[in-house]
Design an enzyme around this catalytic site. Sequence first.
Site, mmCIF file in Angstrom:
data_model
loop_
_atom_site.group_PDB
_atom_site.id
_atom_site.type_symbol
_atom_site.label_atom_id
_atom_site.label_comp_id
_atom_site.label_asym_id
_atom_site.label_seq_id
_atom_site.Cartn_x
_atom_site.Cartn_y
_atom_site.Cartn_z
ATOM 1 N N LYS A 79 0.883 -1.378 -0.130
ATOM 2 C CA LYS A 79 0.166 -0.388 0.174
ATOM 3 C C LYS A 79 0.711 1.229 0.170
ATOM 4 O O LYS A 79 1.907 1.151 0.785
ATOM 5 C CB LYS A 79 -1.033 0.113 1.372
ATOM 6 C CG LYS A 79 -1.736 0.674 1.361
ATOM 7 C CD LYS A 79 -3.029 0.940 2.269
ATOM 8 C CE LYS A 79 -4.357 1.951 2.595
ATOM 9 N NZ LYS A 79 -4.740 1.641 3.396
ATOM 10 N N SER A 154 -10.489 1.928 2.562
ATOM 11 C CA SER A 154 -8.795 2.218 1.670
ATOM 12 C C SER A 154 -7.609 1.475 0.963
ATOM 13 O O SER A 154 -7.595 2.668 0.167
ATOM 14 C CB SER A 154 -8.097 3.392 2.813
ATOM 15 O OG SER A 154 -7.383 2.766 4.073
ATOM 16 N N SER A 178 -10.038 -0.912 7.006
ATOM 17 C CA SER A 178 -9.599 -0.312 5.309
ATOM 18 C C SER A 178 -8.509 -2.477 4.930
ATOM 19 O O SER A 178 -8.205 -1.797 3.522
ATOM 20 C CB SER A 178 -8.491 0.463 5.321
ATOM 21 O OG SER A 178 -9.480 1.993 5.484
HETATM 22 N N1 GLN Z 1 -13.636 3.959 6.285
HETATM 23 C C1 GLN Z 1 -12.906 4.274 7.627
HETATM 24 C C2 GLN Z 1 -12.479 5.898 7.419
HETATM 25 O O1 GLN Z 1 -12.527 6.512 6.428
HETATM 26 C C3 GLN Z 1 -11.634 2.748 8.124
HETATM 27 C C4 GLN Z 1 -10.104 3.733 7.044
HETATM 28 C C5 GLN Z 1 -8.906 2.661 7.352
HETATM 29 O O2 GLN Z 1 -9.302 2.055 7.803
HETATM 30 N N2 GLN Z 1 -7.976 3.134 7.258
HETATM 31 O O3 GLN Z 1 -11.739 6.215 8.073
#
Ligand code: GLN
Length: 485
Positions: A79, A154, A178
Site C-alpha cells: 500500500k 482504503s 481498511s
Molecule cells: N473507512 C474508514 C475511514 O474512512 C476506515 C479507514 C481505514 O481503516 N483506514 O476512516
Amino acid sequence: MELYQLPAHELHEKLLAGEVSAVEITEAVYDRIEEVEDNVQAYLNLMKEEAIEQAKKVDQKLADGEDINPLAGIPVALKDNLSTEGIETTCASKILEGYQPPYNATVVEKLAAEDVVMTGKTNMDEFAMGSSTENSGIKNTYNPWDINRVPGGSSGGSAAAVAAGEATIALGSDTGGSIRQPAAFCGVVGMKPTYGLVSRYGLVAFASSLDQIGPFAKDVTDCALALNYIAGHDEMDSTSVDREIPDYTANLDGDISGMKIGVPEEYFGEGIDDEVKESVWNAIEQLEELGAEYEEVSLPHTDYGLSAYYLIAPAEASSNLARYDGVRYGHRSNQANGLIEMFKKTRQEGFGDEVKRRIMLGTYALSSGYYDAYYKKAQKVRTLIKEDFDEAFAEYDILISPTTPTTAFEIGDKSNDPLQMYLSDICTIPVNLAGLPALSMPCGVDSNDLPIGLQIIGDHFAEEKILQVAYALEQATDLDAELEL
Ligand code: GLN
C-alpha cells in the site's frame, strides 16, 4: 492454474521442487498486470526492474543449494502509505507528489530480509481516509469481480491486486476497516492484527491509536505466513509490543472441536443485507457441524462505535497531518506571497475534500471548550466498547459477524454522501477502537455473484485462534465462484 493464481505456499513448494524459478513467477505476475491493469488500476507505481533483480537473487540462492524462506521470491504489493526508501510514497495524495522517503518502513525491511519480491505501490483512499478508494487523489481502482464497482477502501489497490492476480500477497493498513472491508469486497482474505503486534514505523500516520498494518492473501495459510514475517517487536515504534511471536501456521489443521463462538446480535441488525446475513449464518452453522458451539451474545455499545470513531480518528488525523506544510514533504504551492500564505495554499491545493473534512472535524473536536464534550466523551465510549468485548471474550473464543453490511457497491454510489460511505465500516470500526485482531474471509457470493465477507474477531493477541477457525471454515467451504477478468 496459472502461476499468478497460486498462493504463496504452493509457489514455495514449486520453487523448492525446481518446477519454476522465482523469475518465472515474477514475470507471470507482471504479464498478468500487463493484461488486466488497464481495467483494474490497482497500482500507482510498479517496481519491475527491482523485482526481477530480487527474483534473480532467489534463483541464485536455490542454484547454490541455499535454504530459502517461505516468502522468498513471492510477489508482494505494498500500500502506498508504507515508506519505501528512494521510491515515491504518496498515500495517493497530491501533497506528497514526488516524495521519496529516506528509509524503509519496518515491515518493508522485514520482507526484504526474507527475499520477498516487491511488485509496486498500490492505490488507496488519500491518507487512508475512505471505504471505496474513490478518495484517491490520483485515480480510481476497480473491483476485479465487476469493474463497475468499487474495490472497497482504503486499501482498495492492495485488495484488488491480490484478487486479480497482480500480486500473490499484499500489505495494507486498517484504521477502521481498511483491510477487512476491501478484502470482503474483493473476495480475498485480509487481517488486521492486534494493535501493537506489527510495527507501524514507516507507516504514514492517519490515526495513530487505531492504525495497524496487515496482510491480504489468496488463502488463510498465506495470511498466517505473511503475519509470521511482519509481526514482532520494534524499538522504533513505542506502541509495539514485546512478546514471543508464535508460528501462526501451526494450528492450521481444521480441528475446531469445542471452540466457543459468540455471534453478536448487534452486527446482524438493520442496514445489514439479508443475503449477507444468510451467508454468514450458513458459515456459522457449518462451523457447528465441524464441532464448534455457538451462542448469540450482545455487545450493547456497538451502536456508538461509528460516532466515537469519527471523533477520535479525525482528531488524531488533524494532528498527524499538520506536518504537511510545503516545507518538509512533497508539494509546495508556488502561487503564494510569503510563508503563511504558502502554508495555506499548499494545503488547499494538496489535500482532497475528504482529508480537508477530517482535518476540520478533528480540529473542531479538539478545540478548547469542545474537547471535553466531544473528544473526551468519545474516548470514554471507546472504553465501554472495549469492555463489551472483554466480557464476551471471558465466555467465547472468538466472535463471528459480517465484515460489511453489503457487497461491493457501484462506483459513484456513495461518493457524494460521506455519511453513507462511513456506514460501510460499521462492523469493522469497533474492533479498531478496542485494539483487537480480526480477519475477513469470503464465505459466499450474493445474487450478483459478488463475494460476501465474514469477520472473525479474537481477543487481544488471539491471532492463532482466529486463523485456526478461518482455516477450518475455508477447508469446508466451496465458494463456487470464478473471477472472470
Ligand atoms: N473507512 C474508514 C475511514 O474512512 C476506515 C479507514 C481505514 O481503516 N483506514 O476512516
